[in-house]
Design an enzyme around this catalytic site. Structure first.
Site, mmCIF file in Angstrom:
data_model
loop_
_atom_site.group_PDB
_atom_site.id
_atom_site.type_symbol
_atom_site.label_atom_id
_atom_site.label_comp_id
_atom_site.label_asym_id
_atom_site.label_seq_id
_atom_site.Cartn_x
_atom_site.Cartn_y
_atom_site.Cartn_z
ATOM 1 N N SER A 259 38.383 48.673 -4.547
ATOM 2 C CA SER A 259 39.535 47.776 -4.517
ATOM 3 C C SER A 259 40.715 48.425 -5.254
ATOM 4 O O SER A 259 41.128 49.512 -4.896
ATOM 5 C CB SER A 259 39.142 46.414 -5.118
ATOM 6 O OG SER A 259 40.115 45.442 -4.859
ATOM 7 N N LYS A 263 42.282 52.454 -5.129
ATOM 8 C CA LYS A 263 43.634 53.018 -5.173
ATOM 9 C C LYS A 263 43.708 54.040 -6.312
ATOM 10 O O LYS A 263 44.290 55.123 -6.170
ATOM 11 C CB LYS A 263 44.674 51.927 -5.396
ATOM 12 C CG LYS A 263 44.611 50.709 -4.483
ATOM 13 C CD LYS A 263 45.727 49.720 -4.811
ATOM 14 C CE LYS A 263 45.379 48.277 -4.507
ATOM 15 N NZ LYS A 263 45.062 47.991 -3.122
ATOM 16 N N TRP A 350 41.708 41.280 4.785
ATOM 17 C CA TRP A 350 42.827 41.285 3.834
ATOM 18 C C TRP A 350 43.197 42.725 3.462
ATOM 19 O O TRP A 350 44.359 43.045 3.234
ATOM 20 C CB TRP A 350 42.423 40.481 2.598
ATOM 21 C CG TRP A 350 43.437 40.322 1.527
ATOM 22 C CD1 TRP A 350 43.355 40.786 0.248
ATOM 23 C CD2 TRP A 350 44.684 39.610 1.579
ATOM 24 N NE1 TRP A 350 44.461 40.431 -0.479
ATOM 25 C CE2 TRP A 350 45.288 39.699 0.307
ATOM 26 C CE3 TRP A 350 45.341 38.909 2.597
ATOM 27 C CZ2 TRP A 350 46.523 39.118 0.022
ATOM 28 C CZ3 TRP A 350 46.578 38.322 2.309
ATOM 29 C CH2 TRP A 350 47.155 38.434 1.036
ATOM 30 N N HIS A 401 34.260 42.549 0.968
ATOM 31 C CA HIS A 401 35.014 43.393 0.042
ATOM 32 C C HIS A 401 34.082 43.905 -1.041
ATOM 33 O O HIS A 401 34.038 43.379 -2.158
ATOM 34 C CB HIS A 401 36.157 42.564 -0.552
ATOM 35 C CG HIS A 401 37.139 43.371 -1.359
ATOM 36 N ND1 HIS A 401 37.922 44.356 -0.810
ATOM 37 C CD2 HIS A 401 37.453 43.330 -2.681
ATOM 38 C CE1 HIS A 401 38.700 44.870 -1.754
ATOM 39 N NE2 HIS A 401 38.417 44.264 -2.896
#
Length: 423
Positions: A259, A263, A350, A401
């Site tokens: 998540s 990044k 998402w 996720h």
């Protein structure tokens, strides 16, 4: 595009009209709004943009040129990429997206704890603690290291940046990594709780960022580091420690994050050439998925709800995605030539899994330019089909996720092409 002068970061964050408490309340309310497929529907307060999950409503977009320099020079060699284009893109990410690390970033001094047996005697484990800075309240970066017993030399290691850590001296919180499988391959495993490095909030006066602020300063300048840059900086400081540990082969360090930490590992890999392999799990918007593709979470959402994770200058871009000088394919390409493995989940729209895949495809020309192999495909493959024949890897898992057991199995096989334990 001409840009107006940007106010200081604290004012930019105030523009969103949200405190942390208000964000929690709004997040809970928005979480209840979902479409027929269970995807979250949210409205960006500054632009009025509403979450989209309809391919027919994705507008046409053009990605910024990966292999054309700012002066118009077409990049046609590895030398030109490394000497001209790569520095340009790094600077853009530093100043416009994640923020640059200041010259007074604290020195980290490491203390090594005692070893204990782990995994029924198959491994030994210890904790190393890095004190970041000279102040009495300097952050303590707790890293738990698990190493195989009986290794004949220095071994590769996977460093997982996990949620957890921070106040109260809590250690790293596991995200369910297959530690036994990692050890069985003859590799080491390390984990750190991200909040040990920097709180995931507007608390800039705390953590490593707080160590760099002048008296009375409450936030970095507009081009200064946000929390993602701080966490990435912490990864590099942990690798500094690995270079001093004779049991670890610091030339064979893989990093993993999920998540927002997905990044983070992409940004760390873009900056630190010592990193050998990157596993970015479900990194989504402003990570591994294309911002220009209007799907799920957007620049507007990130700027509104997670302003502290970015440079203050990132607040220029809500509603102006197509004007941003970068997009996710560039972040992935900045990791070249080392391999990158990216994942997405079917019920995690998402994060726009298709946009993640397309970003990896679009990063391919740089890998090829540097003599490496791209994904090898340009069309989204069937679900649960690993794509790991090249130096870019992809896995679209059935599920949400998370970094699933299937993702980990595929990643370990992918990483096994590069990480080699001493026999």
């Amino acid at each position: 595009m001409k840009l107006s002068k940007l106010p200081v970061r604290i004012s930019l964050i105030a523009l969103t009209g949200l405190t942390l408490t208000m964000q929690s309340q709004i997040g809970a309310a928005q979480q209840a709004q979902r479409d027929a497929n269970g995807n979250p529907i949210r409205t960006a307060t500054r632009t009025g943009h509403v979450s989209n999950y309809d391919e027919t409503k994705v507008p046409p977009y053009t990605l910024p040129e990966l292999l054309v320099a700012a002066n118009g020079t077409r990049i046609q060699s590895a030398d030109q990429w490394m000497r001209i284009r790569r520095p340009e893109l790094l600077k853009l990410y530093e100043t416009e997206i994640y923020g640059k690390v200041p010259s007074n970033a604290p020195r980290v001094v490491w203390e090594v704890g005692a070893e204990t047996a782990a995994l029924n005697g198959a491994a030994v484990q210890n904790r190393v603690v890095g004190k970041a800075g000279e102040a009495a309240d300097s952050p303590r970066i707790n890293v738990t290291i698990t190493m195989p017993v009986g290794a004949k030399g220095a071994v590769p290691i996977i460093l997982c940046v996990n949620f957890g850590g921070g106040s109260g001296g809590r250690g790293p919180i596991s995200s369910g990594e297959p530690v036994a499988d990692i050890i069985a391959r003859g590799w080491g495993y390390a984990s750190v709780g991200y909040a040990d490095i920097q709180p995931d909030s507007t608390a800039f006066t705390q953590g490593v960022i707080g160590q760099t602020l002048a008296a009375g300063q409450t936030a970095p300048p507009p081009d200064g580091w946000g929390t993602i840059s701080a966490w990435a900086w912490g990864i590099s400081r942990i690798i500094d420690y690995f270079e001093t540990d004779k049991t670890i082969d610091a030339r064979q360090v893989a990093i993993m994050g999920h998540s927002r930490l997905g990044k983070t590992v992409l940004w760390a890999g873009a900056q630190d050439p010592r990193i050998a392999v990157v596993f970015s799990s479900c990194a989504g918007e402003m990570g591994s998925s294309l911002a220009r593709r209007d799907w799920g979470e957007t620049v507007d959402d990130m700027a509104q709800n997670f302003a502290w994770q970015f440079a203050g200058n990132f607040q220029k871009w809500p509603g102006k995605w197509n004007d941003m000088p970068v997009d996710a394919h560039m972040l992935i390409a900045l990791n070249a030539p080392h391999p990158v493995f990216i994942t997405g989940g079917t019920t995690d729209q998402w994060a726009d899994p298709k946009g993640e895949f397309l970003a990896a495809v679009a990063a391919g020309p740089v890998y090829r330019l540097l003599g490496k192999k791209d994904l090898g495909i340009t069309e989204l493959p069937a679900l649960d089909t690993p794509i790991i024949t090249g130096d870019l890897g992809w896995h679209y898992h059935t599920g949400g996720h998370s970094a699933t057991p299937a993702d980990w199995k595929v990643f370990l096989d992918f990483a096994g092409k590069y990480l080699k334990a001493t026999n």
